[in-house]
Design an enzyme around this catalytic site. Structure first.
Site, PDB file in Angstrom:
ATOM      1  N   HIS A   1       0.697  -1.100   0.008  1.00  0.00           N
ATOM      2  CA  HIS A   1       0.058   0.006   0.082  1.00  0.00           C
ATOM      3  C   HIS A   1       1.071   1.237   0.042  1.00  0.00           C
ATOM      4  O   HIS A   1       0.600   2.027  -0.620  1.00  0.00           O
ATOM      5  CB  HIS A   1      -0.989   0.156   1.351  1.00  0.00           C
ATOM      6  CG  HIS A   1      -2.005  -0.953   1.305  1.00  0.00           C
ATOM      7  ND1 HIS A   1      -2.098  -2.005   2.493  1.00  0.00           N
ATOM      8  CD2 HIS A   1      -3.143  -1.411   0.504  1.00  0.00           C
ATOM      9  CE1 HIS A   1      -3.004  -2.569   2.341  1.00  0.00           C
ATOM     10  NE2 HIS A   1      -3.915  -2.208   1.241  1.00  0.00           N
TER      11      HIS A   1
ATOM     12  N   LYS B   1     -15.933  -7.167   5.002  1.00  0.00           N
ATOM     13  CA  LYS B   1     -14.516  -7.876   5.331  1.00  0.00           C
ATOM     14  C   LYS B   1     -14.463  -8.448   6.252  1.00  0.00           C
ATOM     15  O   LYS B   1     -13.354  -9.121   6.587  1.00  0.00           O
ATOM     16  CB  LYS B   1     -13.613  -7.176   4.428  1.00  0.00           C
ATOM     17  CG  LYS B   1     -13.547  -7.227   2.986  1.00  0.00           C
ATOM     18  CD  LYS B   1     -12.530  -6.362   2.548  1.00  0.00           C
ATOM     19  CE  LYS B   1     -12.339  -6.497   0.909  1.00  0.00           C
ATOM     20  NZ  LYS B   1     -11.295  -5.718   0.767  1.00  0.00           N
TER      21      LYS B   1
ATOM     22  N   ARG C   1      -1.672  -6.359  -8.207  1.00  0.00           N
ATOM     23  CA  ARG C   1      -0.514  -7.407  -7.854  1.00  0.00           C
ATOM     24  C   ARG C   1      -0.349  -8.369  -9.274  1.00  0.00           C
ATOM     25  O   ARG C   1       0.873  -8.590  -9.481  1.00  0.00           O
ATOM     26  CB  ARG C   1      -0.695  -7.804  -6.741  1.00  0.00           C
ATOM     27  CG  ARG C   1      -0.710  -6.890  -5.543  1.00  0.00           C
ATOM     28  CD  ARG C   1      -1.149  -7.733  -4.153  1.00  0.00           C
ATOM     29  NE  ARG C   1      -2.600  -8.192  -4.472  1.00  0.00           N
ATOM     30  CZ  ARG C   1      -3.462  -8.157  -3.398  1.00  0.00           C
ATOM     31  NH1 ARG C   1      -3.295  -7.782  -2.388  1.00  0.00           N
ATOM     32  NH2 ARG C   1      -4.509  -8.714  -3.824  1.00  0.00           N
TER      33      ARG C   1
ATOM     34  N   SER D   1      -2.763  -7.851   2.684  1.00  0.00           N
ATOM     35  CA  SER D   1      -3.109  -7.546   4.046  1.00  0.00           C
ATOM     36  C   SER D   1      -3.561  -9.083   4.703  1.00  0.00           C
ATOM     37  O   SER D   1      -3.345  -9.422   5.712  1.00  0.00           O
ATOM     38  CB  SER D   1      -4.307  -6.623   4.197  1.00  0.00           C
ATOM     39  OG  SER D   1      -3.882  -5.198   4.030  1.00  0.00           O
TER      40      SER D   1
END
Length: 169
Positions: A20, A44, A98, A136
């Site tokens: 990030h 989430k 990514r 994460s």
């Protein structure tokens, strides 16, 4: 010439990773004012509260602001991203990619966002080679199982994660 190029980089940032921060540094070089939009996103099931996530991101910003000369602020949001971007006066949404699997989702999202707000551009930024594998979710999983996460997050974030995991044990 007045500085007015405003960009938004949205995410859950649960927690903020070196990946990030790489995107934040690079996005900050492309705008005059960058808004880091921290999503409430209870769906989430975040490890950290909204306030904790905002604080962790804010802790990392002074060095980036100094290095880039860009003003960076952190704002929580729970409405449509495009409505949030309009409220901020943004003309650019930054998204990090990514892998190819990220692209499909992000491409669809960018298409929908373009229909909602055609005057706001989405800019995709490929993750740097050293950050392509960082997520994460993986950082939390590795940390929770006692693995070494120092290469994936800053010392401050690592400390917050280890403290959280020690409370869960």
């Amino acid at each position: 010439m007045p500085k007015n190029r405003i960009g938004v980089y949205p995410g859950t940032f649960d927690p903020v990773t070196n990946g990030h921060l790489d995107i934040i540094r690079r996005a900050a070089r492309l705008c005059d004012h960058l808004v880091l939009a921290v999503a409430v996103n209870q769906g989430k099931g975040p490890l950290f509260s909204l306030e904790e996530r905002v604080a962790m991101v804010e802790y990392e910003l002074p060095a980036i602001e100094e290095a880039t000369g860009t003003t960076i602020v952190v704002r929580p949001f729970k409405n449509l991203l495009m409505d949030f971007a309009k409220e901020q006066g943004a003309k650019t949404i930054f998204r990090g990619l990514r892998a190819v699997s990220d692209f499909e989702y992000e491409f669809q999202m960018a298409g929908m966002n373009s229909r909602l707000s055609p005057d706001i551009e989405t800019v995709f930024m490929m993750a740097s080679d050293k950050c392509q594998f960082i997520s994460s979710r993986f950082v939390k999983e590795i940390g929770k199982l006692g693995g070494d996460i120092k290469d994936f997050v800053t010392p401050n974030v690592r400390e917050n994660l280890l403290e959280r995991f020690s409370k869960e044990s």
